[in-house]
Motif scaffolding. Structure first.
Motif, short mmCIF file in Angstrom:
data_model
loop_
_atom_site.label_atom_id
_atom_site.label_comp_id
_atom_site.label_asym_id
_atom_site.label_seq_id
_atom_site.Cartn_x
_atom_site.Cartn_y
_atom_site.Cartn_z
N THR A 158 0.80 -1.26 0.04
CA THR A 158 0.07 0.03 -0.18
C THR A 158 0.81 1.04 0.14
N SER B 276 2.07 -7.34 5.26
CA SER B 276 1.73 -6.06 4.62
C SER B 276 2.67 -4.92 4.54
N MET C 227 -6.00 -1.64 3.58
CA MET C 227 -4.99 -2.83 3.60
C MET C 227 -5.58 -4.04 3.92
#
Length: 189
Positions: free
Chosen positions: A7, A97, A182
């Motif tokens: 992201t 992530s 996310m």
């Protein structure tokens, strides 16, 4: 993969990108927050390897010429900032992530090389609030504040280039919206 592991968070100067990212780093350990390299001097309280990797102009130039930067830019006509490719790729291959908090120029570069990333624009609640935040933090001279506000006008116009917009009217709320985008469950306090 159902959603991108990467992201990209960008937005105008003084919108609170660093504050939101710090909140995420402190409250969402499952998010790997990329640490940028920069040629600017550290601000009070900033730590090497935590907030930035502080490098000389020559070191930065070597990283760029060796293809070690995922993205990089000259920001506000002065200092260089960039993301080390290796650290991002390692975190993603570990299944983490990854959040990149970068400027508009950098976001555009990442979009060229990693178009499947999730691009999020952090917007201020209003122009006046953004000016208040920039002036209130007291880290730039009046001349530098003016330069940053001129840049911010251009940055605000790029909002439509992003997949999502999060308004930073409250740090905790903005962070919760961002981690939700996310694919991470926001915390209940």
């Amino acid at each position: 993969m159902s959603h991108s592991r990467l992201t990209v968070l960008a937005g105008p100067t003084a919108v609170g990108k660093g504050t939101v990212s710090t909140y995420i780093r402190d409250n969402y350990p499952e998010v790997w927050l990329s640490v940028s390299a920069t040629t600017r001097s550290p601000r009070a309280g900033e730590e090497e390897g935590v907030h930035y990797y502080f490098v000389s102009a020559g070191e930065f130039e070597s990283l760029v010429s060796d293809g070690q930067m995922l993205e990089w830019a000259v920001v506000h006509g002065r200092n260089r900032y960039g993301t080390l490719r290796r650290t991002v790729e390692e975190a993603m291959s570990d299944g983490r992530s990854v959040l990149l908090e970068i400027d508009l120029q950098g976001a555009r570069q990442v979009k060229e090389t990693m178009p499947d990333a999730n691009f999020v624009f952090l917007a201020p609640p209003s122009w006046d609030e953004m000016v208040r935040r920039l002036v209130g933090r007291g880290t730039e001279s009046v001349e530098e504040q003016q330069r940053r506000l001129e840049t911010a006008k251009l940055e605000l116009a790029a909002e439509s280039e992003f997949d999502h917009t999060v308004i930073n009217d409250d740090v905790r709320g903005a962070a919760a919206k961002l981690v939700s985008l996310m694919g991470i469950e926001p915390r209940e306090d």
